[in-house]
Structure formats: structure tokens, C-alpha cells
Design a protein around this motif. Sequence first.
Motif, PDB file in Angstrom:
ATOM      1  N   UNK A 101       6.061 -89.507 -26.493  1.00  0.00           N
ATOM      2  CA  UNK A 101       6.902 -89.322 -25.360  1.00  0.00           C
ATOM      3  C   UNK A 101       7.993 -90.211 -25.038  1.00  0.00           C
ATOM      4  N   UNK A 102       8.280 -90.857 -26.056  1.00  0.00           N
ATOM      5  CA  UNK A 102       9.521 -91.365 -26.114  1.00  0.00           C
ATOM      6  C   UNK A 102      10.852 -90.383 -26.067  1.00  0.00           C
ATOM      7  N   UNK A 103      10.479 -89.212 -26.752  1.00  0.00           N
ATOM      8  CA  UNK A 103      11.319 -88.093 -27.010  1.00  0.00           C
ATOM      9  C   UNK A 103      11.402 -86.969 -25.821  1.00  0.00           C
ATOM     10  N   UNK A 104      10.409 -87.443 -24.947  1.00  0.00           N
ATOM     11  CA  UNK A 104      10.649 -86.559 -23.758  1.00  0.00           C
ATOM     12  C   UNK A 104      10.813 -87.214 -22.459  1.00  0.00           C
ATOM     13  N   UNK A 105       9.978 -87.270 -21.735  1.00  0.00           N
ATOM     14  CA  UNK A 105      10.352 -87.813 -20.212  1.00  0.00           C
ATOM     15  C   UNK A 105      10.173 -89.127 -20.187  1.00  0.00           C
ATOM     16  N   UNK A 297      16.642 -80.624 -20.602  1.00  0.00           N
ATOM     17  CA  UNK A 297      16.478 -79.865 -21.629  1.00  0.00           C
ATOM     18  C   UNK A 297      15.244 -80.190 -22.449  1.00  0.00           C
ATOM     19  N   UNK A 298      14.868 -81.388 -22.454  1.00  0.00           N
ATOM     20  CA  UNK A 298      13.564 -81.701 -23.448  1.00  0.00           C
ATOM     21  C   UNK A 298      12.232 -80.893 -22.800  1.00  0.00           C
ATOM     22  N   UNK A 299      12.331 -80.292 -21.668  1.00  0.00           N
ATOM     23  CA  UNK A 299      11.101 -79.586 -21.087  1.00  0.00           C
ATOM     24  C   UNK A 299      10.932 -78.560 -21.875  1.00  0.00           C
TER      25      UNK A 299
END
Length: 303
Positions: A101-105, A297-299
Motif C-alpha cells: 500500500x506504500x506504492x498506492x494510496x 495515476x496509481x489507481x
Amino acid sequence: MDLRQLRYFVTVARERNFTRAAEQLHIAQPPLSRNIQILDEELGVELLSRSHRPVRLTEAGRLLQEQALQILGRVEQMAEATRRVGRKQNRVLSIGFVASTLYGGLPALIRKLRARAPDLDLRLIDLLSTEQITALKEGRIDIGFGRLRHSDPGVTGTTLREERLVVALPFDDPLAAEPDPMPLADLAGRAMIVYPREPRPSYADFILAMLREAEVPPAQVEEVREIQTALGLVAAGTGLCIVPLSARQVRSDLRYRVIADPQAVSPVILSHRTGDRSPAIATVRETIAEIYAENPPWLGRGD
């Protein structure tokens, strides 16, 4: 073993001398030596080599020193947080999270929460999905962001989104050249790397179950501790790894192909104690809705 004994041991380990340690602790040397001896007897190992000058830590002593420092530090954090809440200086929100989740939201959420609620003291704790359930029930965290669904009645889980999964491949892999989404069947007979190795069940079991249900047998499976290690082994040509789409930013020296199969998704789940209606949790939910409305963008909604 109690906290007082741990403090005694850590002081001796730092000073490497019983006399100086006793002075630091404002106690006489005989009771200090006796407490360290009690620790030795309780653990059944020698923690300090007293025949050397200065005193030396044994291997067991080094391990206990490392763990004791973490425990004492956590106790001090807990005490300070309690004092702050008691003085109404701020509120504390402890957040458990899985590494992906550190690379997402999660970073965006933390930034917005700090701007939106500056009096909220945010504590981040790296915990696997299964560990978060126990931590919530024990009160060690207030909310958790994980990847595994659960059925524990004491914890409420809300699926925030179903994130697409991608296959991480070396650039020179034959499958890396294709631009289109990749069928799971293309992974049959390939060496796969999964994480975490423990505790189980985990995201590793989720991936292995998905391959099994799709009747895609890997040639071999290597289990590693964390996502960074898994992707490092992919870069080394050891095998392939299935990761959430947002994790593509971990390494730029790999090719990532979205998996075409509709079941190849991983949930992002927000968990909290059942019945907890604290304002902080409501603030978290409102902030997440605001972030999703911005379509970052990460979504991956454009993939």
C-alpha cells in the motif's frame, strides 16, 4: 522477565561495565548483577561474558539487546502518546499497513490527513494482513490497510477497491515484448516468486490459490519475505512475480504486464474494530473518498 530487568540489561550492555551501569541506574552493583543473573536463569542462556573486561555480549545477549531496545522504545512511545492524549494535546491514530500500500494510496492519505487534521498524531506500523486483525483486537492499532478478506466478527473490513494484478518480468523475457494484457495461462511452467514467506495465510497463498484455480501449475515456487526481495529476484532472472498494479514503481528495470483474467485482482481492505465510531475513522473514510475522486495515476483506471 519485566521491563525493569530489561532496562537494567540494556544499560549494562551499553556501558559494558557493571559499575558504570549501576551508577547510571542509581542502584548498587550487587542487585544489578543479581537481576542480570535472574535473566540468565530464566532464559537458560548466558547473556554476558563476565570474564572479559569490558563485559562482552554473547550472541544471545546481542539478540536480547536488540529486541529489548525495540520493546522499551515502544513502551516509551505508548507512554508519551497516552500523556499527550491525557493533556488533550493531540489524538493518536495508529495505522497498520501492508508494504504494497506504500506504492498506492497510503502516502497520499497520510499527507492529506496531516493537512486536514494537524492535531491527529499518526503512527504507521508495518503489519501483514493477518497480523492486523490481532493488532486491532489488542488495541495496538486503530485501523489497518490489508490485502486479505477475513470473517472475524470483532473487526469490520471494507473493500476500498479491487486492484488489478500485473506480472513482473525481466526485460529480456520472451513474454515481456507483448504489449497486451497477459492471460494467466501464459505463466504455466514458469518459476514463480511469491511473498511473504510467513506468517501464513498471506498474499502468497492468495496468488498460489489463483494459479491453482486457473489450472496454471508453476515449474517451481520460491517464497521470500517481502515484495522488494521478490522483485529483486525477478530482475536477477530467478523467476516471475505477480504484484498489485500500483507496485510497478518499486523497480523501473522490470517490465510489468497486466493480467487479462478478471479474477486477477487483489482487494485493498480498510479494517477497524467493530463498533468503533471514532471521529478519526470517519475522517479517514472521508479523505479516502476525496483521494479516489481525484483519480490519481496509481489507481490504474486508465490501464
